[in-house]
Design an enzyme around this catalytic site. Structure first.
Site, short mmCIF file in Angstrom:
data_model
loop_
_atom_site.label_atom_id
_atom_site.label_comp_id
_atom_site.label_asym_id
_atom_site.label_seq_id
_atom_site.Cartn_x
_atom_site.Cartn_y
_atom_site.Cartn_z
CG HIS A 3 -1.84 1.15 1.27
ND1 HIS A 3 -2.96 1.21 0.47
CD2 HIS A 3 -1.81 2.31 1.95
CE1 HIS A 3 -3.57 2.35 0.67
NE2 HIS A 3 -2.89 3.05 1.56
CD GLU A 47 4.47 1.35 -3.98
OE1 GLU A 47 3.93 0.39 -4.57
OE2 GLU A 47 3.98 2.49 -3.99
C1 GRF Z 1 1.35 0.88 -6.20
O1 GRF Z 1 1.57 2.18 -5.77
C2 GRF Z 1 0.85 0.02 -5.07
O2 GRF Z 1 1.37 0.39 -3.83
C3 GRF Z 1 -0.63 0.28 -5.07
O3 GRF Z 1 -0.99 0.40 -6.42
C4 GRF Z 1 0.17 0.80 -7.17
C5 GRF Z 1 0.35 -0.25 -8.22
O4 GRF Z 1 1.40 0.05 -9.09
N1 GRF Z 1 -1.34 -0.75 -4.35
P1 GRF Z 1 1.97 -1.09 -10.04
O5 GRF Z 1 0.77 -1.65 -10.82
O6 GRF Z 1 2.61 -2.12 -9.20
O7 GRF Z 1 2.92 -0.39 -10.94
#
Ligand code: GRF
Length: 201
Positions: free
Chosen positions: A109, A174
């Site tokens: 998240h 992330e």
């Molecule tokens: C990311 O920011 C994730 O944290 C959120 O949705 C976004 C997805 O990005 N849950 P991706 O599809 O992984 O590029």
């Protein structure tokens, strides 16, 4: 070797980071399937190019949420994954689904939970003039974005940030913490205990 199934809805950059980390051995697991609820999810092409099984299960083909979740569970179970990683998967899952995969269902998240559950996290952090923002990898529980955290990464909010710039810096983190958390899980270094707490072993 443990197996991971990944659920996406769009771009799939976190999915790509997990696939790359598995391929390089940074995560001691293999990705057995990428499933999307949107046929045009950009990430599906990347997964297919990397020899990973892909499936589309479109939520609009089902009359109710439980019916969609049952179809999703059936598809997932056919790959027998040890871990299921939600990576930009934009559907709320029913408690029945979540409880069936307790301790094996992980989400990322884009906020420092418990701050900013739900959508538009970057704009909300800016609107509140937060000085720190970031991302959280957590076990999924029936409460939306409410499950216990495994790892977080913080980034400073800069003077001239807009939501896109802030989101890009968070996304970079992330891509570091999601593979890291998954490696801990597949190596049994972290688990969700019977009391719903995260234990590092
Ligand atoms: C990311 O920011 C994730 O944290 C959120 O949705 C976004 C997805 O990005 N849950 P991706 O599809 O992984 O590029």
């Amino acid at each position: 070797m443990k197996s991971i199934a990944i659920l996406i809805s769009g771009r799939g950059s976190n999915m790509c980071s997990i696939v790359a980390a598995c391929a390089s051995g940074r995560v001691q697991a293999r990705v057995v399937a990428v499933i999307s609820n949107e046929a045009d999810a950009a990430g599906l092409a990347y997964a297919a190019e990397h020899g990973i099984a892909t499936r589309v299960i479109c939520h609009r083909d089902f009359a109710t949420r439980p019916q969609f979740d049952a179809a999703l569970a059936q598809a997932l179970d056919s790959y027998a994954p040890d871990v299921i990683a939600l990576a930009g998967f934009m559907r709320v899952l029913t408690p029945a689904f979540v409880n069936a995969y307790r301790g094996r269902l992980i989400n990322i998240h884009p906020s420092l939970l418990p701050a900013y559950p739900g959508l538009h996290t970057h704009a909300r952090a800016l609107a509140e003039k937060a000085s720190l923002h970031g991302a959280t990898v957590h076990f999924v529980t029936p409460e939306l974005d409410g499950g216990p955290s495994i790892v977080q990464a913080a980034v400073p909010v800069l003077e001239d940030d807009d939501a896109a710039r802030l989101a890009a810096r968070v996304l970079e983190q992330e891509h570091v913490i999601y593979p890291q958390a998954l490696d801990w899980i597949v190596q049994n270094k972290v688990k969700l205990d019977a009391n719903g707490k995260v234990q590092f072993l």
